[in-house]
Scaffold this active site. Structure first.
Site, PDB file in Angstrom:
ATOM      1  N   THR A  84      36.811  74.114 105.367  1.00 37.23           N
ATOM      2  CA  THR A  84      37.951  73.495 104.690  1.00 37.23           C
ATOM      3  C   THR A  84      38.281  74.190 103.372  1.00 37.23           C
ATOM      4  OG1 THR A  84      37.390  71.364 105.672  1.00 37.23           O
ATOM      5  CG2 THR A  84      38.847  71.328 103.760  1.00 37.23           C
ATOM      6  N   GLU A  85      39.574  74.323 103.103  1.00 38.99           N
ATOM      7  CA  GLU A  85      40.056  74.914 101.852  1.00 38.99           C
ATOM      8  C   GLU A  85      41.078  73.967 101.218  1.00 38.99           C
ATOM      9  OE1 GLU A  85      41.555  78.821 102.594  1.00 38.99           O
ATOM     10  OE2 GLU A  85      39.654  79.564 103.409  1.00 38.99           O
ATOM     11  N   GLY A 138      42.962  72.378 105.972  1.00 42.28           N
ATOM     12  CA  GLY A 138      42.023  71.367 106.437  1.00 42.28           C
ATOM     13  C   GLY A 138      42.143  71.236 107.940  1.00 42.28           C
ATOM     14  N   ILE A 188      32.780  70.665 100.983  1.00 41.44           N
ATOM     15  CA  ILE A 188      31.718  71.232 101.814  1.00 41.44           C
ATOM     16  C   ILE A 188      30.440  70.411 101.647  1.00 41.44           C
ATOM     17  CG2 ILE A 188      30.426  73.305 102.377  1.00 41.44           C
ATOM     18  CD1 ILE A 188      33.550  73.422 102.763  1.00 41.44           C
ATOM     19  N   GLY A 191      31.901  37.299 103.761  1.00 41.31           N
ATOM     20  CA  GLY A 191      32.744  36.671 102.748  1.00 41.31           C
ATOM     21  C   GLY A 191      32.673  37.408 101.417  1.00 41.31           C
ATOM     22  N   GLU A 213      35.292  66.564 110.122  1.00 38.36           N
ATOM     23  CA  GLU A 213      35.168  67.311 111.383  1.00 38.36           C
ATOM     24  C   GLU A 213      36.315  67.009 112.339  1.00 38.36           C
ATOM     25  OE1 GLU A 213      31.508  68.216 113.271  1.00 38.36           O
ATOM     26  OE2 GLU A 213      30.340  67.634 111.525  1.00 38.36           O
TER      27      GLU A 213
END
Length: 378
Positions: free
Chosen positions: A124-125, A129, A155, A337, A361
């Site tokens: 991922t950047e 993504g 990461i 609750g 992922e």
């Protein structure tokens, strides 16, 4: 699903470890955003860090189903510890085991499998993504080294990992055809971790930026063939979805267990909660959906173990388990609750931890695309 005796005994071992050693620390890890170093050491001693890797490479020599069971049982008590195991095994270990040369396996796979070094995966950047083919990190071959520049984000274990598999392109305009996979070691000049993220959930897991600034990677650290990085990480994610699905399942099971305990021990308006039809309905719904998710995940794991097509099934398992997992955790909080909103009970942590399973992922929308393409054709 009826497991054989081998898998039953394995589940029993992991469950005892999770209940006795991980569960007592789960709240503390979450509240302090503390990485579980001692638990990682224990998982290494129990050979849990590379369950499906052959013994000659430092693994346990078991199967993917055993691995899914381990992630499930650990996730049942602590999502943060579970996500470390899933990321290390599926994203750090697997691509080297599956695509690495013998030299790479000896140098990188064995220490990761033994737990001597931690593994991670940089895909991922900031602007890539779900559309991983839009990778902007570049790797230019100059003589016998690749010069890498770019940034990875979100990461898992990024700043603490010793060995990281990552993707980079020789030219962003080439799309997925220009992407290759590489291995980088912690401490390599020009490679450094950026900030660690302050997250909603999974707070005992480290999530980091990775920064490459004219980082020189030896040519022999190319993983697979040049231009086939997209293939490497797609194969990695196909299997990784089983483990993320198993983690989503484990957290959902933890929420169900907590709800059953709470209902059995408490009354509402002087009446035992377990005798209330509205409570019974919620418990029945949670239990049925958790079991259905388990069947999907185990099916995908067994298909992979038998070298049968499993891409559709792993995407279904991840999509369904993460969806019903969030639903189950929300139901658990409702059952508790106002107490469910406090950290006196674990259900608020389960809900925070579970949300990532619908995103990491491959988002739920990406899973549906994968499933549809497998059914309808590309």
């Amino acid at each position: 699903m009826i497991l054989d005796e081998k898998h039953k005994e394995f589940r029993k071992m992991v469950k005892e470890f999770a209940d006795k050693e991980i569960a007592p620390r789960a709240k503390e890890l979450d509240m302090n955003s503390e990485f579980p170093w001692n638990l990682v050491k224990r998982m290494a001693e129990l050979k849990l860090l590379a369950l499906y890797v052959p013994k000659e490479y430092g693994g346990a020599g078991l199967d993917v189903l055993s691995y899914a069971i381990a992630v499930e049982e650990i996730g049942r008590v602590c999502g943060s510890t579970g996500i470390f195991l899933a990321a290390h095994s599926s994203l750090g270990v697997y691509p080297v085991y599956h695509s690495g040369t013998e030299e790479q396996k000896q140098k990188y796979l064995i220490p990761m499998a033994r737990g001597e070094k931690l593994g991670s995966f940089g895909l991922t950047e900031p602007n890539a993504g779900s559309d991983a083919a839009a990778t902007q990190t570049t790797a230019k071959l100059v003589n016998d080294k690749y010069i890498v520049n770019g940034t990875k984000r979100f990461i898992t274990s990024g700043s603490i990992a010793d060995i990281i598999v990552f993707t980079a392109t020789k030219d962003p305009s080439l799309g997925y055809k220009g992407i290759s996979a590489f291995i980088v070691e912690k401490g390599t000049p020009g490679f450094s971790p950026g900030k660690d993220e302050d997250k909603l959930g999974l707070r005992g897991s480290i999530t980091s930026e990775l920064i490459f600034e004219d980082c020189k990677i030896p040519k022999e650290n190319l993983l697979g063939k040049e231009g086939e990085g997209f293939k490497v990480f797609m194969g990695t994610l196909d299997g990784g979805r089983i483990s993320i699905g198993a983690l989503a399942l484990g957290i959902a099971q933890g929420a169900l267990d907590a709800s059953v305990k709470f209902v059995n021990e408490n009354k509402k308006s002087g009446r035992p909660m377990k005798k209330m039809q509205s409570i019974q309905s919620r418990i029945a719904e949670m239990a049925t959906e958790v079991e259905a998710a388990r069947l999907l995940i185990y099916q995908a794991a067994m298909l992979k173990d038998n070298d049968l097509p499993f891409i559709k099934e792993s995407a279904m398992a991840k999509y369904y388990a993460s969806t019903i997992g969030t639903k189950a955790c929300d139901m658990a909080l409702t059952i508790h609750g106002m107490l469910g909103l406090t950290n006196e009970y674990s259900v608020e942590r389960f809900l925070r931890d579970e949300k990532l399973m619908e995103i990491g992922e491959g988002t739920s929308e990406i899973q549906k695309i994968v499933i549809a393409r497998q059914i309808l054709g590309k």
